[in-house]
Structure formats: structure tokens, C-alpha cells
Motif scaffolding. Structure first.
Motif, PDB file in Angstrom:
ATOM      1  N   GLY A   1      -5.265   0.706   9.797  1.00  0.00           N
ATOM      2  CA  GLY A   1      -5.800   1.328   8.591  1.00  0.00           C
ATOM      3  C   GLY A   1      -7.311   1.193   8.542  1.00  0.00           C
ATOM      4  O   GLY A   1      -8.031   1.637   9.447  1.00  0.00           O
ATOM      5  N   ASP A   2      -7.834   0.548   7.506  1.00  0.00           N
ATOM      6  CA  ASP A   2      -9.272   0.342   7.352  1.00  0.00           C
ATOM      7  C   ASP A   2      -9.693  -1.051   7.804  1.00  0.00           C
ATOM      8  O   ASP A   2     -10.742  -1.551   7.399  1.00  0.00           O
TER       9      ASP A   2
ATOM     10  N   THR B   1       0.830  -1.199   0.000  1.00  0.00           N
ATOM     11  CA  THR B   1       0.000   0.000   0.000  1.00  0.00           C
ATOM     12  C   THR B   1       0.864   1.249   0.000  1.00  0.00           C
ATOM     13  O   THR B   1       1.836   1.333   0.741  1.00  0.00           O
TER      14      THR B   1
ATOM     15  N   TYR C   1     -13.956  -1.598   3.981  1.00  0.00           N
ATOM     16  CA  TYR C   1     -13.376  -1.943   5.277  1.00  0.00           C
ATOM     17  C   TYR C   1     -13.213  -3.459   5.380  1.00  0.00           C
ATOM     18  O   TYR C   1     -13.921  -4.220   4.713  1.00  0.00           O
TER      19      TYR C   1
ATOM     20  N   SER D   1     -17.053   3.393   1.585  1.00  0.00           N
ATOM     21  CA  SER D   1     -15.656   3.014   1.727  1.00  0.00           C
ATOM     22  C   SER D   1     -15.537   1.521   1.987  1.00  0.00           C
ATOM     23  O   SER D   1     -16.461   0.882   2.486  1.00  0.00           O
TER      24      SER D   1
ATOM     25  N   SER E   1      -6.277   7.241   4.384  1.00  0.00           N
ATOM     26  CA  SER E   1      -7.139   6.408   5.220  1.00  0.00           C
ATOM     27  C   SER E   1      -7.098   6.867   6.666  1.00  0.00           C
ATOM     28  O   SER E   1      -8.129   6.954   7.336  1.00  0.00           O
ATOM     29  N   ARG E   2      -5.911   7.176   7.157  1.00  0.00           N
ATOM     30  CA  ARG E   2      -5.761   7.622   8.543  1.00  0.00           C
ATOM     31  C   ARG E   2      -6.523   8.911   8.821  1.00  0.00           C
ATOM     32  O   ARG E   2      -7.065   9.108   9.910  1.00  0.00           O
TER      33      ARG E   2
ATOM     34  N   ALA F   1      -9.673   6.832  -2.201  1.00  0.00           N
ATOM     35  CA  ALA F   1      -8.805   6.495  -1.072  1.00  0.00           C
ATOM     36  C   ALA F   1      -9.110   5.126  -0.491  1.00  0.00           C
ATOM     37  O   ALA F   1      -8.243   4.488   0.104  1.00  0.00           O
ATOM     38  N   SER F   2     -10.331   4.666  -0.651  1.00  0.00           N
ATOM     39  CA  SER F   2     -10.718   3.376  -0.090  1.00  0.00           C
ATOM     40  C   SER F   2     -10.223   2.213  -0.924  1.00  0.00           C
ATOM     41  O   SER F   2      -9.744   1.208  -0.396  1.00  0.00           O
TER      42      SER F   2
ATOM     43  N   ARG G   1      -1.909   6.636   0.141  1.00  0.00           N
ATOM     44  CA  ARG G   1      -3.206   6.013   0.414  1.00  0.00           C
ATOM     45  C   ARG G   1      -3.354   5.730   1.904  1.00  0.00           C
ATOM     46  O   ARG G   1      -4.437   5.892   2.476  1.00  0.00           O
ATOM     47  N   TRP G   2      -2.281   5.310   2.537  1.00  0.00           N
ATOM     48  CA  TRP G   2      -2.333   4.994   3.966  1.00  0.00           C
ATOM     49  C   TRP G   2      -2.651   6.250   4.784  1.00  0.00           C
ATOM     50  O   TRP G   2      -3.470   6.223   5.704  1.00  0.00           O
TER      51      TRP G   2
ATOM     52  N   HIS H   1      -9.102  10.036   7.049  1.00  0.00           N
ATOM     53  CA  HIS H   1     -10.491   9.917   6.590  1.00  0.00           C
ATOM     54  C   HIS H   1     -10.781  10.750   5.345  1.00  0.00           C
ATOM     55  O   HIS H   1     -11.858  11.351   5.220  1.00  0.00           O
TER      56      HIS H   1
END
Length: 435
Positions: free
Chosen positions: A426-427, A249, A352, A350, A257-258, A293-294, A253-254, A260
Motif C-alpha cells: 500500500g503506502d 482498511t 506514507y 499524501s 492507494s494502489r 485517499a491518504s 481506500r486500498w 494513486h
């Protein structure tokens, strides 16, 4: 002599009659009004260049309320013409029409009709109809870089007449037409994160300028963005966690995710400059790519080369202005491309991952899955064992809101009353069943 006078009178009368026969009232043929009918009498799908639209407005006078209503009709036409791109430019168009133009120059004045009006506590409200001059509206939007849908320099904009109004006079005028285009306030409006690939950047100052310019553009059209300082703070404080938690990843992107973010934009810039005659000149090449982003799915890319060198008194000022110019053009382009995905992405939500440890009873877990599935966009069990169950989930909310739903679903089963969160990466959420 009397005969001559009589002849003059007769000739004068004949001339007047002849001239009056040449007079005709302008009926709008220039704009193809009434000429867009098929054999069955229905308006063709692409409409006319001066379609009939309705608008609602308020003001301190009848005239001011009419102007506001004309602006409302223009916004409705612009939203329809732009399609998905109207979601991006909604607030910008509203400001443009309300403060920078004479709205009456965008209508066929003879067609303006005040359908109904009201007066309450010093404020007039009106409902109007008018035929809009779409060529002028299209030129206005294009001049501000507002493109998308049917707004294209190579296409003559045409729209069908708005459907006739059907309302009861006792109803409030403000409720007759409904909202203009998508109503962000009642639903999803994405947040963006803009950053650059540090491994590919030779000049961090220029890259940061590009990020700040992109954020300024997002703010100007009413979108939320993640502040550059917040991004760099997360990187500095949690880079070790990124290394531990991710495989392939990307860092960008990480971080998205952090924090939002719904979309992240990767920006790359190259510049050149030179001095001549006591001034400095610079140009820029800007590359932008936008991703969900998801899912990390691409949502568009753009490459912009500034047309002419930018002049300034200092080298840094010339470089800064060249980068800002390139980024602004690139953001117009890339946001227009991404807008086609906003609605579908919002509906999907998103992605998860849900992991529940110690899932001994398959019947209980299946029942739990059904309860939770009813509260999210989609839920699919990807693996099961007595040690753990894994689920792929889509949900249109934050990861904290998703965690709350998991707890609420678990409360319906005595076997899962002790469920608790073990860790979040992350997610991905990992719970212990409590058994």
C-alpha cells in the motif's frame, strides 16, 4: 396679434428651459455606485453589486478582443466570488463564458473603457475595465449549478472594485493581470476514484450506472478519474493481496492507494419504477461520500432524492436517466464541499510509512532523517531499534517518487550506500539499510 405671438415665443422658450432643467445623466445610483463609502472614504469590505474589474483579451478585431477581455474580467469576478469552489469550476466557467453567452450583457456598457491595445501579426490584444453586473453573473452560475463561496441564491452578490492597475506601458499586455484564479497546470490537481460498496448493492447495473455518471461529471469539469474497468481489474487480480496486507482498511481506500487516486467517492443508489399509459417512470435516491485517499478523512457527503419521476419508453432507460440525474446533482453538491480542503490537502501531501531494517547506527539514521525531511512535507520518527526504524511521512507525490527520494538521501551516507527496497505494501515502503 404681435403681442400674442411674442407671448407664445416667450412661453415656448420658458417651457424648453423648464424641461431642460429636468434632464439628468444616469450615473449608476441604481447599482449603488459611489454610495458604498465609509466616513473614511474607503470601500466597505462587501463591495457593490456592480464592481469595477479589469480584463485582457485577444481577437481578430478590436471588438472581438474586447469581448474576450470582458469574458476574462467575468471569469476573475466568478473566481473571486466562488472562493475554493472556483478551483473546481474554472474550466467549466471558461467554456460557459466563451461560447454560450453574450458577455456584453453582463457589464454596464457605459463604463467599458479600453485602457490599452496592441496589434501584432493579425491579432489585436486589449486591456479593458468595466463595471460588471454581478446579479446577472450570479444568476448565470446558479442556473448551471455552479455554487460555492458567495454564489448563493439567498445572498445578493457584492464584490469590491479590483485594485487599480500599476504597470508600465512597455510591458506586454498579457502579463499585466496574471492568471485567473488557481493555475492547475503548474501544480496539484487531484485524481478521483468512484466506486460502490458491493456488499450493500442489490443491483450492480444501477450501481455501475451511478459510477459512470459520476465519472462523466468529473470529466465535464476537467478532472481526472480512475476508469471503472481499471478498478475492477485491480480488485480481481489483487484481492488476495488486499486480504494479506490490510487489517481494517476499506477495500475502496486500498484500491485508491494502489491506483494513486487523491480522493475516493463511495456511491450508493436506490431506485423505484412503475409503468403507466405505455411509458415507464423512475426516481432515485443517491448517497455520496468523499474521502482523502491518504488519510481516509471525510471531505463531505451528500444525499439527493430526484424531485420528479423520470419518464422513458423503457424501464431500463427510465432508471438510467433517474440515476444520472441524481448523481449529477449529488456531485455538484459534494465537490463544492470538498473544494474547501483541496488546497490544504495538496500542501500537506499524501501520508506514507517508511520502514528501514537493520538501523544499527542511530547517529547515521538521525542525519539521514534530517536530509530526507528537507525534501518532503513532514517526517517524524515513530520508533527506533537496531532492528528497524519507522517514520511517518507526508509527501506531495507518488509513492514511487517518494522511494526515489529515499535512495537519493541514502547516497549521501557511506553507511547507507547498499540500501535497497525489500517490499511495498500500500503506502508503506520497507527498505534494508544494506548494513
Amino acid at each position: 396679434m404681435r403681442f400674442s405671438k411674442l407671448m407664445i415665443v416667450v412661453m415656448t422658450v420658458l417651457m424648453i428651459v423648464s424641461l431642460s432643467g429636468c434632464y439628468s445623466v444616469y450615473t449608476g445610483q441604481r447599482y449603488q455606485l459611489g454610495e458604498e463609502q465609509s466616513e473614511g472614504g474607503n470601500t466597505v469590505a462587501d463591495g457593490v453589486s456592480v464592481p469595477l474589474f479589469y480584463g485582457y483579451g485577444t481577437g481578430a478585431s478590436r471588438s472581438a478582443a474586447q469581448d474576450d477581455a470582458i469574458g476574462d474580467a467575468l471569469q476573475r469576478a466568478a473566481s473571486l466570488a466562488l472562493g475554493d469552489s472556483g478551483m473546481i469550476y474554472r474550466e467549466q466557467i471558461e467554456r460557459l463564458i466563451a461560447t454560450e453567452v453574450n458577455v456584453r450583457s453582463f457589464i454596464l456598457t457605459s463604463t467599458l473603457d479600453e485602457i490599452d491595445w496592441d496589434y501584432d501579426n493579425g491579432t489585436y490584444s486589449v486591456l479593458i475595465s468595466a463595471r460588471l453586473l454581478l446579479p446577472e453573473l450570479s444568476k448565470l452560475l446558479q442556473s448551471r449549478g455552479i455554487l460555492g463561496g458567495l454564489i448563493d441564491a439567498s445572498i445578493t452578490l457584492r464584490l469590491p472594485d479590483q485594485q487599480p492597475l500599476d504597470y508600465q506601458q512597455q510591458a506586454a499586455l498579457s502579463d499585466v493581470l496574471g492568471p485567473v484564479g488557481p493555475d492547475w497546470s503548474s501544480g496539484y490537481k487531484p485524481t478521483f476514484l468512484v466506486y460502490y460498496d458491493e456488499q450493500q448493492v442489490s443491483d450492480p447495473f444501477t450501481a455501475r450506472t451511478a459510477v459512470l455518471s459520476a465519472n462523466s461529471y468529473l470529466s465535464s469539469i476537467g478532472f481526472t478519474y480512475i476508469d471503472l474497468k481499471q478498478i475492477e481489474s485491480v480488485k480481481l487480480d489483487q484481492e488476495y493481496a488486499y486480504t494479506e496486507e490490510t487489517g481494517g482498511t476499506s477495500m475502496l481506500r486500498w484500491i485508491a492507494s494502489r491506483l494513486h487516486a487523491d480522493y475516493y467517492i463511495d456511491v450508493a443508489v436506490s431506485t423505484s419504477s412503475y409503468a403507466r399509459g405505455g411509458s415507464y417512470y423512475a426516481d432515485s435516491s443517491v448517497s455520496l461520500s468523499i474521502f482523502n485517499a491518504s488519510t481516509a478523512e471525510g471531505r463531505g457527503s451528500s444525499f439527493i432524492q430526484t424531485d420528479e419521476p423520470v419518464q422513458a419508453n423503457t424501464r431500463s432507460s427510465a432508471l438510467e436517466r433517474a440515476v444520472a440525474e441524481g448523481v449529477e446533482k449529488g456531485m455538484y453538491d459534494i465537490m463544492g464541499k470538498a473544494s474547501a480542503y483541496f488546497t490544504s490537502d495538496a500542501q500537506r501531501g499524501s501520508s506514507y510509512e517508511l520502514i528501514i531494517m537493520k538501523t544499527y547506527d542511530d547517529k547515521v539514521m538521525r542525519a539521514f532523517q534530517q536530509v530526507l525531511a528537507a525534501r518532503v512535507g513532514s517526517l517524524q520518527r515513530t520508533s527506533f531499534s537496531v532492528e528497524e526504524s519507522r517514520y511517518a511521512v507526508t509527501f506531495s507525490g507518488t509513492i514511487d517518487e517518494f522511494a526515489d527520494l529515499v535512495y537519493e538521501a541514502a547516497l549521501q551516507f557511506s553507511e547507507l550506500q547498499g540500501l535497497y527496497l525489500v517490499y511495498q505494501r500500500g503506502d508503506s515502503l520497507t527498505f534494508h539499510s544494506g548494513q
